[in-house]
Scaffold this motif. Sequence first.
Motif, PDB file in Angstrom:
ATOM      1  N   VAL A 174       0.936  -1.455  -0.340  1.00 20.33           N
ATOM      2  CA  VAL A 174       0.120   0.008  -0.224  1.00 20.33           C
ATOM      3  C   VAL A 174       1.313   1.158  -0.170  1.00 20.33           C
ATOM      4  O   VAL A 174       2.108   0.948   0.635  1.00 20.33           O
ATOM      5  CB  VAL A 174      -0.932  -0.089   1.292  1.00 20.33           C
ATOM      6  N   SER A 175       0.640   2.267  -1.008  1.00 21.45           N
ATOM      7  CA  SER A 175       1.814   3.668  -1.259  1.00 21.45           C
ATOM      8  C   SER A 175       1.725   4.019  -0.157  1.00 21.45           C
ATOM      9  O   SER A 175       2.438   4.873   0.333  1.00 21.45           O
ATOM     10  CB  SER A 175       1.422   3.853  -2.629  1.00 21.45           C
ATOM     11  N   SER A 176       0.327   4.618   0.610  1.00 21.30           N
ATOM     12  CA  SER A 176       0.234   5.931   1.348  1.00 21.30           C
ATOM     13  C   SER A 176      -0.741   5.332   2.439  1.00 21.30           C
ATOM     14  O   SER A 176      -1.985   4.165   2.800  1.00 21.30           O
ATOM     15  CB  SER A 176       0.042   6.989   0.645  1.00 21.30           C
ATOM     16  N   ALA A 177      -0.984   6.159   4.298  1.00 25.49           N
ATOM     17  CA  ALA A 177      -1.875   6.256   4.136  1.00 25.49           C
ATOM     18  C   ALA A 177      -3.122   6.571   4.195  1.00 25.49           C
ATOM     19  O   ALA A 177      -3.480   7.081   4.917  1.00 25.49           O
ATOM     20  CB  ALA A 177      -1.157   5.926   6.122  1.00 25.49           C
ATOM     21  N   SER A 178      -3.992   6.044   3.824  1.00 28.23           N
ATOM     22  CA  SER A 178      -4.891   6.220   2.783  1.00 28.23           C
ATOM     23  C   SER A 178      -5.266   4.964   2.502  1.00 28.23           C
ATOM     24  O   SER A 178      -5.569   3.957   2.595  1.00 28.23           O
ATOM     25  CB  SER A 178      -4.771   7.500   2.019  1.00 28.23           C
ATOM     26  N   VAL A 179      -6.712   5.642   1.554  1.00 25.41           N
ATOM     27  CA  VAL A 179      -7.609   4.865   0.933  1.00 25.41           C
ATOM     28  C   VAL A 179      -7.397   4.715  -0.171  1.00 25.41           C
ATOM     29  O   VAL A 179      -6.856   5.410  -0.980  1.00 25.41           O
ATOM     30  CB  VAL A 179      -8.678   5.083   0.899  1.00 25.41           C
ATOM     31  N   THR A 180      -8.005   4.034  -1.385  1.00 24.78           N
ATOM     32  CA  THR A 180      -7.363   3.526  -3.079  1.00 24.78           C
ATOM     33  C   THR A 180      -8.178   5.570  -3.884  1.00 24.78           C
ATOM     34  O   THR A 180      -9.021   5.884  -3.292  1.00 24.78           O
ATOM     35  CB  THR A 180      -8.371   2.788  -2.970  1.00 24.78           C
ATOM     36  N   GLY A 181      -7.591   5.206  -4.693  1.00 21.24           N
ATOM     37  CA  GLY A 181      -8.109   6.154  -5.749  1.00 21.24           C
ATOM     38  C   GLY A 181      -6.906   6.840  -6.084  1.00 21.24           C
ATOM     39  O   GLY A 181      -5.646   7.444  -5.972  1.00 21.24           O
ATOM     40  N   ALA A 182      -7.212   7.591  -7.492  1.00 25.05           N
ATOM     41  CA  ALA A 182      -6.110   7.998  -7.811  1.00 25.05           C
ATOM     42  C   ALA A 182      -5.525   9.138  -7.138  1.00 25.05           C
ATOM     43  O   ALA A 182      -6.465   9.868  -7.049  1.00 25.05           O
ATOM     44  CB  ALA A 182      -6.809   8.467  -9.158  1.00 25.05           C
ATOM     45  N   ILE A 208       3.101  -2.137  -6.348  1.00 25.59           N
ATOM     46  CA  ILE A 208       2.503  -1.329  -5.280  1.00 25.59           C
ATOM     47  C   ILE A 208       0.625  -1.231  -5.901  1.00 25.59           C
ATOM     48  O   ILE A 208       0.567  -0.859  -7.165  1.00 25.59           O
ATOM     49  CB  ILE A 208       3.521  -0.017  -5.492  1.00 25.59           C
ATOM     50  N   GLY A 209       0.038  -0.495  -4.396  1.00 24.70           N
ATOM     51  CA  GLY A 209      -1.226   0.012  -5.208  1.00 24.70           C
ATOM     52  C   GLY A 209      -1.970   1.006  -4.176  1.00 24.70           C
ATOM     53  O   GLY A 209      -0.646   1.685  -3.294  1.00 24.70           O
ATOM     54  N   PHE A 210      -2.844   1.781  -4.760  1.00 21.65           N
ATOM     55  CA  PHE A 210      -3.320   2.425  -3.913  1.00 21.65           C
ATOM     56  C   PHE A 210      -2.653   4.204  -4.398  1.00 21.65           C
ATOM     57  O   PHE A 210      -1.561   4.613  -4.804  1.00 21.65           O
ATOM     58  CB  PHE A 210      -3.292   3.229  -2.076  1.00 21.65           C
ATOM     59  N   GLY A 211      -3.682   4.453  -5.631  1.00 22.89           N
ATOM     60  CA  GLY A 211      -3.277   5.988  -5.922  1.00 22.89           C
ATOM     61  C   GLY A 211      -2.023   5.799  -7.483  1.00 22.89           C
ATOM     62  O   GLY A 211      -1.964   6.601  -7.910  1.00 22.89           O
ATOM     63  N   ILE A 212      -2.065   4.849  -7.971  1.00 24.03           N
ATOM     64  CA  ILE A 212      -1.615   4.572  -9.000  1.00 24.03           C
ATOM     65  C   ILE A 212      -2.768   4.811 -10.160  1.00 24.03           C
ATOM     66  O   ILE A 212      -3.361   4.166 -10.245  1.00 24.03           O
ATOM     67  CB  ILE A 212      -0.742   3.115  -9.058  1.00 24.03           C
ATOM     68  N   ASP A 214      -2.089   5.928 -14.011  1.00 26.01           N
ATOM     69  CA  ASP A 214      -1.112   6.418 -15.208  1.00 26.01           C
ATOM     70  C   ASP A 214      -0.045   5.507 -15.958  1.00 26.01           C
ATOM     71  O   ASP A 214       0.661   5.014 -14.352  1.00 26.01           O
ATOM     72  CB  ASP A 214      -1.333   7.833 -15.215  1.00 26.01           C
ATOM     73  N   ARG A 215       0.210   6.084 -16.421  1.00 23.49           N
ATOM     74  CA  ARG A 215       1.768   5.577 -16.993  1.00 23.49           C
ATOM     75  C   ARG A 215       3.256   5.894 -15.934  1.00 23.49           C
ATOM     76  O   ARG A 215       3.765   5.635 -15.977  1.00 23.49           O
ATOM     77  CB  ARG A 215       1.895   6.037 -19.061  1.00 23.49           C
ATOM     78  N   GLU A 216       2.750   7.381 -15.972  1.00 23.25           N
ATOM     79  CA  GLU A 216       4.111   8.030 -15.608  1.00 23.25           C
ATOM     80  C   GLU A 216       3.912   7.469 -13.546  1.00 23.25           C
ATOM     81  O   GLU A 216       5.349   7.089 -13.452  1.00 23.25           O
ATOM     82  CB  GLU A 216       3.682   9.522 -14.484  1.00 23.25           C
ATOM     83  N   SER A 217       2.568   6.966 -13.303  1.00 19.94           N
ATOM     84  CA  SER A 217       2.890   6.691 -11.799  1.00 19.94           C
ATOM     85  C   SER A 217       3.245   5.219 -11.061  1.00 19.94           C
ATOM     86  O   SER A 217       3.708   4.368 -11.453  1.00 19.94           O
ATOM     87  CB  SER A 217       1.418   7.000 -10.864  1.00 19.94           C
ATOM     88  N   PHE A 218       3.332   4.653 -12.799  1.00 22.08           N
ATOM     89  CA  PHE A 218       3.547   2.941 -12.755  1.00 22.08           C
ATOM     90  C   PHE A 218       4.670   2.395 -13.118  1.00 22.08           C
ATOM     91  O   PHE A 218       4.958   1.778 -12.749  1.00 22.08           O
ATOM     92  CB  PHE A 218       2.264   2.337 -14.013  1.00 22.08           C
ATOM     93  N   GLN A 219       5.254   3.730 -13.903  1.00 25.65           N
ATOM     94  CA  GLN A 219       6.257   3.832 -13.838  1.00 25.65           C
ATOM     95  C   GLN A 219       7.403   4.183 -12.993  1.00 25.65           C
ATOM     96  O   GLN A 219       8.178   3.367 -13.031  1.00 25.65           O
ATOM     97  CB  GLN A 219       6.801   4.008 -15.762  1.00 25.65           C
TER      98      GLN A 219
END
Length: 264
Positions: A174-182, A208-212, A214-219
């Motif tokens: 999980v990428s951050s202490a938050s909920v799912t969502g762009a 890695i999930g949560f906040g991914i 688009d291509r930029e954040s995926f890469q």
Amino acid sequence: MNRIDQFFQQRNEPVLNIYFTAGFPQPDSTRTILSGLQKAGADLIEIGIPFSDPVADGPTIQQSNKKALENGMTLRLLMEQLKGFREEVQVPVVLMGYLNPIVQYGIEQFCQDCEAVGIDGLILPDLPMYEYQIFYKEFFQKHGLHNIFLISPQTSEARIREIDANSQGFIYMVSSASVTGAKQGISQEQLGYFERIQQMKLKNPKLIGFGISDRESFQQASRYAEGAIIGSAFIKLLEKLEQPEQDIKNFVESIKQPATQSAK
């Protein structure tokens, strides 16, 4: 061998795992979306089991859960819809959900039915490790299901090591202490967390999930893990599908293509 293990042994590029909610946007959308993702080149597929209180999920996925439940989607109906899907889908498929519907279904029956239709793993954010080891592990293992635990920036190193020792398939990071969502970009704080986990040299692959979204954040995420998970951004696409197969193909390609290709 479990399809997840087999896949990670053979992978040679960043892994794209796409999440969608069963029964959304239409009650019978599940098989269409599965087939579309397979054809589009998704590496793994994560099917969300609709639940009234999806505590780890942000507003987009919460709304898809609500709509799916209104559409009449249940865990038993999902199992019916999944019968025979392996005739057209070869990539690893995991179910993501919360414990309550599975307990109501019956844990042993659930695991048995997952094996029968061809599910490879489970992500259950509210399943405590102690309960998993004491009450669930034997059923998961008996039916060839990998249990995938989650870690977050707040997870201690000792806990991460314990999760690594007790996980199969991959670890959901999980990428951050938050909920799912762009979200807009990946912060320096998140990058520090990614680097810390990367340096731990865990035995399991990490996605890695949560906040991914688009291509930029995926890469960017894929520089620190084996790949990433996209959910909310794909759910938003499903809300406005016009040509399902082509729209899904365009979405997956927009994430996976290198910048030079996607700019053409």
